[in-house]
Design a protein around this motif. Sequence first.
Motif, PDB file in Angstrom:
ATOM      1  N   VAL A   9       2.433  -8.255  96.122  1.00  0.00           N
ATOM      2  CA  VAL A   9       3.338  -7.959  97.229  1.00  0.00           C
ATOM      3  C   VAL A   9       4.762  -7.792  96.710  1.00  0.00           C
ATOM      4  O   VAL A   9       5.481  -6.870  97.110  1.00  0.00           O
ATOM      5  N   PHE A  10       5.186  -8.656  95.807  1.00  0.00           N
ATOM      6  CA  PHE A  10       6.530  -8.563  95.226  1.00  0.00           C
ATOM      7  C   PHE A  10       6.717  -7.251  94.469  1.00  0.00           C
ATOM      8  O   PHE A  10       7.729  -6.568  94.625  1.00  0.00           O
ATOM      9  N   VAL A  11       5.744  -6.872  93.656  1.00  0.00           N
ATOM     10  CA  VAL A  11       5.838  -5.613  92.901  1.00  0.00           C
ATOM     11  C   VAL A  11       5.874  -4.427  93.864  1.00  0.00           C
ATOM     12  O   VAL A  11       6.667  -3.500  93.698  1.00  0.00           O
ATOM     13  N   GLY A  12       5.038  -4.453  94.908  1.00  0.00           N
ATOM     14  CA  GLY A  12       5.037  -3.360  95.884  1.00  0.00           C
ATOM     15  C   GLY A  12       6.373  -3.234  96.593  1.00  0.00           C
ATOM     16  O   GLY A  12       6.902  -2.128  96.762  1.00  0.00           O
ATOM     17  N   ALA A  13       6.941  -4.362  97.005  1.00  0.00           N
ATOM     18  CA  ALA A  13       8.242  -4.342  97.677  1.00  0.00           C
ATOM     19  C   ALA A  13       9.331  -3.850  96.735  1.00  0.00           C
ATOM     20  O   ALA A  13      10.239  -3.109  97.136  1.00  0.00           O
ATOM     21  N   SER A  14       9.253  -4.240  95.459  1.00  0.00           N
ATOM     22  CA  SER A  14      10.247  -3.792  94.476  1.00  0.00           C
ATOM     23  C   SER A  14      10.163  -2.289  94.264  1.00  0.00           C
ATOM     24  O   SER A  14      11.181  -1.598  94.197  1.00  0.00           O
ATOM     25  N   VAL A  15       8.949  -1.771  94.159  1.00  0.00           N
ATOM     26  CA  VAL A  15       8.766  -0.331  93.964  1.00  0.00           C
ATOM     27  C   VAL A  15       9.291   0.428  95.188  1.00  0.00           C
ATOM     28  O   VAL A  15       9.988   1.437  95.053  1.00  0.00           O
ATOM     29  N   LEU A  18      13.121   0.372  95.080  1.00  0.00           N
ATOM     30  CA  LEU A  18      13.642   1.323  94.081  1.00  0.00           C
ATOM     31  C   LEU A  18      13.517   2.755  94.575  1.00  0.00           C
ATOM     32  O   LEU A  18      14.422   3.564  94.384  1.00  0.00           O
ATOM     33  N   TYR A  19      12.406   3.076  95.201  1.00  0.00           N
ATOM     34  CA  TYR A  19      12.216   4.424  95.728  1.00  0.00           C
ATOM     35  C   TYR A  19      13.289   4.749  96.768  1.00  0.00           C
ATOM     36  O   TYR A  19      13.906   5.814  96.734  1.00  0.00           O
ATOM     37  N   LEU A  20      13.515   3.815  97.711  1.00  0.00           N
ATOM     38  CA  LEU A  20      14.501   4.054  98.763  1.00  0.00           C
ATOM     39  C   LEU A  20      15.914   4.146  98.197  1.00  0.00           C
ATOM     40  O   LEU A  20      16.722   4.949  98.661  1.00  0.00           O
ATOM     41  N   MET A  21      16.232   3.345  97.189  1.00  0.00           N
ATOM     42  CA  MET A  21      17.560   3.424  96.574  1.00  0.00           C
ATOM     43  C   MET A  21      17.735   4.732  95.809  1.00  0.00           C
ATOM     44  O   MET A  21      18.816   5.298  95.779  1.00  0.00           O
ATOM     45  N   THR A  22      16.667   5.228  95.215  1.00  0.00           N
ATOM     46  CA  THR A  22      16.742   6.459  94.430  1.00  0.00           C
ATOM     47  C   THR A  22      16.823   7.693  95.321  1.00  0.00           C
ATOM     48  O   THR A  22      17.649   8.574  95.102  1.00  0.00           O
ATOM     49  N   PHE A  23      15.962   7.760  96.296  1.00  0.00           N
ATOM     50  CA  PHE A  23      15.872   8.965  97.118  1.00  0.00           C
ATOM     51  C   PHE A  23      16.587   8.841  98.454  1.00  0.00           C
ATOM     52  O   PHE A  23      16.642   9.790  99.223  1.00  0.00           O
TER      53      PHE A  23
END
Length: 126
Positions: A9-15, A18-23
């Motif tokens: 869950v932590f890895v999924g939330a982190s990914v 990161l996606y939202l911050m990037t795009f």
Amino acid sequence: MQKWIMFVVFVGASVLGLYLMTFGLPEKPVDEAAELPEGVSLLKIQASDWEFDQAEYRVKAGETYKVTLQNKSGFHGVEIANTDIKLDKDHASEEYVFENPGTYEIICNVPCGEGHLQMKSVLIVE
């Protein structure tokens, strides 16, 4: 076992973060009515495949409206019977004063496929 689930869950939330911050996050909806000049109201007609978003729209006689067309899916147009309003993708909005109370038929004026002939709504001028 619980630590493994928490890690996933932590890895999924982190990914996702990161996606939202990037795009970027989706843009907030804009209140189109707030941008109109004083004394002008918004009549927004949304069109999707073979239907308008409302079965009927209501406006007040004698008031100025900015009539806009927004295509949600497909390519459509709007024509309001007994008025000069004809909107499409190249001419998507127009200011208009509905002088006479009554019921006006709204149709799609761009041939849009199988359900084109059933794509109708009404405008009630009160």
